[in-house]
Motif scaffolding. Sequence first.
Motif, PDB file in Angstrom:
ATOM      1  N   ARG A 184     -32.639 -29.022 -68.983  1.00 38.21           N
ATOM      2  CA  ARG A 184     -33.164 -28.384 -70.191  1.00 38.21           C
ATOM      3  C   ARG A 184     -32.124 -27.467 -70.832  1.00 38.21           C
ATOM      4  O   ARG A 184     -32.207 -27.164 -72.009  1.00 38.21           O
ATOM      5  N   ASP A 185     -31.153 -27.011 -70.049  1.00 40.97           N
ATOM      6  CA  ASP A 185     -30.108 -26.117 -70.533  1.00 40.97           C
ATOM      7  C   ASP A 185     -28.961 -26.966 -71.092  1.00 40.97           C
ATOM      8  O   ASP A 185     -28.341 -27.739 -70.358  1.00 40.97           O
ATOM      9  N   ALA A 186     -28.667 -26.816 -72.372  1.00 42.22           N
ATOM     10  CA  ALA A 186     -27.655 -27.652 -73.035  1.00 42.22           C
ATOM     11  C   ALA A 186     -26.297 -27.570 -72.352  1.00 42.22           C
ATOM     12  O   ALA A 186     -25.576 -28.571 -72.266  1.00 42.22           O
ATOM     13  N   ASP A 212     -18.179 -28.314 -61.349  1.00 42.09           N
ATOM     14  CA  ASP A 212     -17.956 -29.728 -61.640  1.00 42.09           C
ATOM     15  C   ASP A 212     -19.044 -30.586 -60.997  1.00 42.09           C
ATOM     16  O   ASP A 212     -19.233 -31.740 -61.381  1.00 42.09           O
ATOM     17  N   LEU A 213     -19.727 -30.018 -59.996  1.00 45.18           N
ATOM     18  CA  LEU A 213     -20.766 -30.728 -59.257  1.00 45.18           C
ATOM     19  C   LEU A 213     -21.719 -29.710 -58.648  1.00 45.18           C
ATOM     20  O   LEU A 213     -21.282 -28.678 -58.151  1.00 45.18           O
ATOM     21  N   VAL A 214     -23.013 -30.028 -58.693  1.00 45.65           N
ATOM     22  CA  VAL A 214     -24.040 -29.216 -58.031  1.00 45.65           C
ATOM     23  C   VAL A 214     -24.651 -30.076 -56.930  1.00 45.65           C
ATOM     24  O   VAL A 214     -25.042 -31.223 -57.177  1.00 45.65           O
ATOM     25  N   CYS A 222     -25.173 -21.568 -62.223  1.00 44.49           N
ATOM     26  CA  CYS A 222     -24.454 -22.731 -62.756  1.00 44.49           C
ATOM     27  C   CYS A 222     -23.768 -22.376 -64.071  1.00 44.49           C
ATOM     28  O   CYS A 222     -22.618 -22.756 -64.302  1.00 44.49           O
ATOM     29  N   ARG A 223     -24.444 -21.627 -64.912  1.00 44.06           N
ATOM     30  CA  ARG A 223     -23.824 -21.212 -66.179  1.00 44.06           C
ATOM     31  C   ARG A 223     -22.640 -20.283 -65.904  1.00 44.06           C
ATOM     32  O   ARG A 223     -21.607 -20.388 -66.547  1.00 44.06           O
TER      33      ARG A 223
END
Length: 152
Positions: free
Chosen positions: A84-86, A60-62, A54-55
Amino acid sequence: MVLSQCGLKVLVTSSASDSHNWNLVFLQLLIEEMGHQVVNLGPCVPDELLVRRCRAHAPDLVVISSVNGHGYRDGLTAITRLRRDAALAEVPVVIGGKLGVTGAGDADSALRLLTAGFTAVFDDGDLTAFQEFVSALAAGASPALRTRRVAT
């Protein structure tokens, strides 16, 4: 959210314990037919790998799909790691398919998934509701509103 010329960039995956593949292929084709780009991570994706991808892809969508009935349990751990990941805290994340082993839609479980951070829950694979959600997101509906859509 930045729309490319090809619509949304959508990352499709299953949970860490779900080894089913054809549901992901189906979702990929469905989303591509809607005019969006798809990155398909495949089955059995550990939470750490999901966060890294994802990073790297900045979707735009998961979309997390479950066939084995462990979507609720696996979904809770996955969304906790993502939120948890900003950098991923505001990315719209939805889950759908067979989320429990009882075979019936469980509104309490869906509500717990939403409270944990999912943007929408599509229990038992409500494709019409899912397509409407993706279309609304692509049209500019704010993911910050957290539609809390539950289709059971």
